[in-house]
Design an enzyme around this catalytic site. Structure first.
Site, short mmCIF file in Angstrom:
data_model
loop_
_atom_site.label_atom_id
_atom_site.label_comp_id
_atom_site.label_asym_id
_atom_site.label_seq_id
_atom_site.Cartn_x
_atom_site.Cartn_y
_atom_site.Cartn_z
N THR A 8 -36.99 4.16 38.13
CA THR A 8 -37.86 3.11 38.64
C THR A 8 -39.13 3.74 39.19
O THR A 8 -39.15 4.92 39.53
CB THR A 8 -37.16 2.32 39.78
OG1 THR A 8 -37.99 1.22 40.19
CG2 THR A 8 -36.90 3.19 40.99
N ASN A 9 -40.18 2.95 39.27
CA ASN A 9 -41.39 3.36 39.98
C ASN A 9 -41.62 2.48 41.19
O ASN A 9 -42.68 2.53 41.81
CB ASN A 9 -42.60 3.32 39.04
CG ASN A 9 -42.78 4.65 38.33
OD1 ASN A 9 -42.52 5.70 38.90
ND2 ASN A 9 -43.20 4.59 37.08
N HIS A 12 -40.42 0.77 46.99
CA HIS A 12 -39.51 0.14 47.96
C HIS A 12 -38.06 0.51 47.63
O HIS A 12 -37.28 0.87 48.51
CB HIS A 12 -39.72 -1.37 47.91
CG HIS A 12 -38.73 -2.15 48.69
ND1 HIS A 12 -38.82 -2.31 50.05
CD2 HIS A 12 -37.60 -2.79 48.31
CE1 HIS A 12 -37.79 -3.03 50.47
NE2 HIS A 12 -37.02 -3.33 49.43
N ASP A 69 -30.69 -3.24 37.14
CA ASP A 69 -31.30 -4.48 36.67
C ASP A 69 -30.67 -5.62 37.45
O ASP A 69 -29.45 -5.60 37.71
CB ASP A 69 -31.10 -4.67 35.16
CG ASP A 69 -32.16 -5.60 34.57
OD1 ASP A 69 -33.31 -5.60 35.07
OD2 ASP A 69 -31.86 -6.35 33.64
N ASP A 152 -36.81 -14.49 47.24
CA ASP A 152 -36.26 -14.45 48.61
C ASP A 152 -36.49 -15.74 49.41
O ASP A 152 -35.58 -16.18 50.10
CB ASP A 152 -36.83 -13.26 49.39
CG ASP A 152 -36.07 -11.97 49.10
OD1 ASP A 152 -35.01 -12.04 48.46
OD2 ASP A 152 -36.54 -10.90 49.52
P1 IMP Z 1 -35.34 -6.10 39.02
O1 IMP Z 1 -34.38 -5.90 37.90
O2 IMP Z 1 -34.88 -5.47 40.31
O3 IMP Z 1 -36.75 -5.74 38.67
O4 IMP Z 1 -35.34 -7.66 39.34
C1 IMP Z 1 -35.71 -8.63 38.39
C2 IMP Z 1 -36.26 -9.86 39.09
O5 IMP Z 1 -35.23 -10.46 39.89
C3 IMP Z 1 -37.39 -9.58 40.06
O6 IMP Z 1 -38.64 -9.62 39.42
C4 IMP Z 1 -37.27 -10.71 41.06
O7 IMP Z 1 -37.88 -11.87 40.53
C5 IMP Z 1 -35.78 -10.94 41.10
N1 IMP Z 1 -35.18 -10.20 42.23
C6 IMP Z 1 -34.51 -9.02 42.15
N2 IMP Z 1 -34.07 -8.64 43.37
C7 IMP Z 1 -34.49 -9.60 44.22
C8 IMP Z 1 -34.35 -9.76 45.63
O8 IMP Z 1 -33.76 -8.94 46.36
N3 IMP Z 1 -34.91 -10.88 46.15
C9 IMP Z 1 -35.55 -11.81 45.40
N4 IMP Z 1 -35.73 -11.69 44.10
C10 IMP Z 1 -35.19 -10.60 43.50
#
Ligand code: IMP
Length: 191
Positions: A8-9, A12, A69, A152
Site C-alpha cells: 500500500t501507499n 495512514h 482489500d 465512516d
Molecule cells: P480499501 O480496500 O481499504 O482501499 O477500501 C476500499 C473502500 O472501502 C474505500 O475506498 C472506502 O470507500 C471503503 N472503506 C474501507 N475501509 C473503510 C473504513 O474504515 N471506513 C469507511 N470506509 C472504508
C-alpha cells in the site's frame, strides 16, 4: 530485523500497522521498495484483489508481503457495494458521492444491516495465507461525524450509538474490520 512489505501507499494504514508491530519487524510500503505502479485490482472478490496485489509485489520485487482489500456489504443491496466500494458512484467520484448514492439506494428501506469486511493476503516464500476481519453494523439515514474517511459517517457499528466518524481513531481501530484483520495477521506473524 525482518523486512515485510505492506502493498500500500496509504500512509495512514502504514502508520497503523507499524504501531502494532513496533520494533519486531520492518514494515515497508510500496514507495519504500521503489514500486510506484498502480497495481490493477481486477478481481471481483476482496480475496482475489488482495491476492493480486500481494502476488504482484512478490513476483516483481521478491519481497515477502501482504496486501489488504476492504468492502462495505449491505444486506438490502445484495452485498453491494462490496468489492466496488471505492468506486460505487463511478470512476473519479469521491466518498461524498459514494455515500450519497448509498443513502439514496437505501431510501425507505428499513433493513439497514451492513458490515465492513477486510481480507488480507500474506505471501511468505511460496506460501499464501488469508486473514479476515469483520465488523457488523448498520447504515444510518444521514451522515454523522467528521472523523475517519470513506463511509465512516454513515456506518454505525453494532453496540455503539455513534458512527465510525464520531469515534476517535483508537476506539474505531479496536472494533474495526481492518483492526481485526491486522491483529489476526500480527498474531500469526509474531506469535
Ligand atoms: P480499501 O480496500 O481499504 O482501499 O477500501 C476500499 C473502500 O472501502 C474505500 O475506498 C472506502 O470507500 C471503503 N472503506 C474501507 N475501509 C473503510 C473504513 O474504515 N471506513 C469507511 N470506509 C472504508
Amino acid at each position: 530485523m525482518r523486512d515485510l512489505v505492506f502493498a500500500t501507499n496509504n500512509a495512514h494504514k502504514l502508520d497503523e500497522v507499524r504501531s502494532i508491530v513496533g520494533h519486531r519487524m520492518n514494515i515497508l510500503g510500496l514507495r519504500d521498495i521503489g514500486c510506484n505502479e498502480d497495481i490493477p485490482e481486477t478481481a471481483d472478490t476482496l480475496e482475489g484483489n488482495a491476492l493480486i496485489k500481494a502476488r504482484y509485489v512478490k513476483e516483481h520485487y521478491g519481497y515477502d508481503c501482504f496486501a489488504d482489500d476492504t468492502g462495505l456489504e449491505v444486506d438490502a443491496l445484495g452485498g453491494a457495494p462490496g468489492v466496488y466500494s471505492a468506486r460505487y458512484a463511478g470512476p473519479g467520484h469521491d466518498s461524498e458521492a459514494n455515500m450519497r448514492l448509498l443513502l439514496a439506494n437505501l431510501d425507505g428501506i428499513v433493513d439497514r444491516r451492513a458490515r465492513f469486511r477486510t481480507v488480507i493476503a500474506l505471501i511468505e516464500g511460496s506460501e499464501e495465507r488469508q486473514f479476515e476481519g469483520i465488523v457488523e453494523g448498520s447504515i444510518t439515514t444521514e451522515p454523522g461525524g467528521v472523523g475517519g474517511f470513506g463511509y465512516d459517517p454513515v456506518f454505525m457499528p453494532e453496540g455503539f450509538g455513534m458512527t465510525f466518524a464520531e469515534m476517535d481513531a483508537d476506539a474505531k481501530n479496536a472494533v474495526s474490520h481492518r483492526g481485526r484483520a491486522m491483529r489476526s495477521l500480527m498474531e500469526y506473524l509474531l506469535g
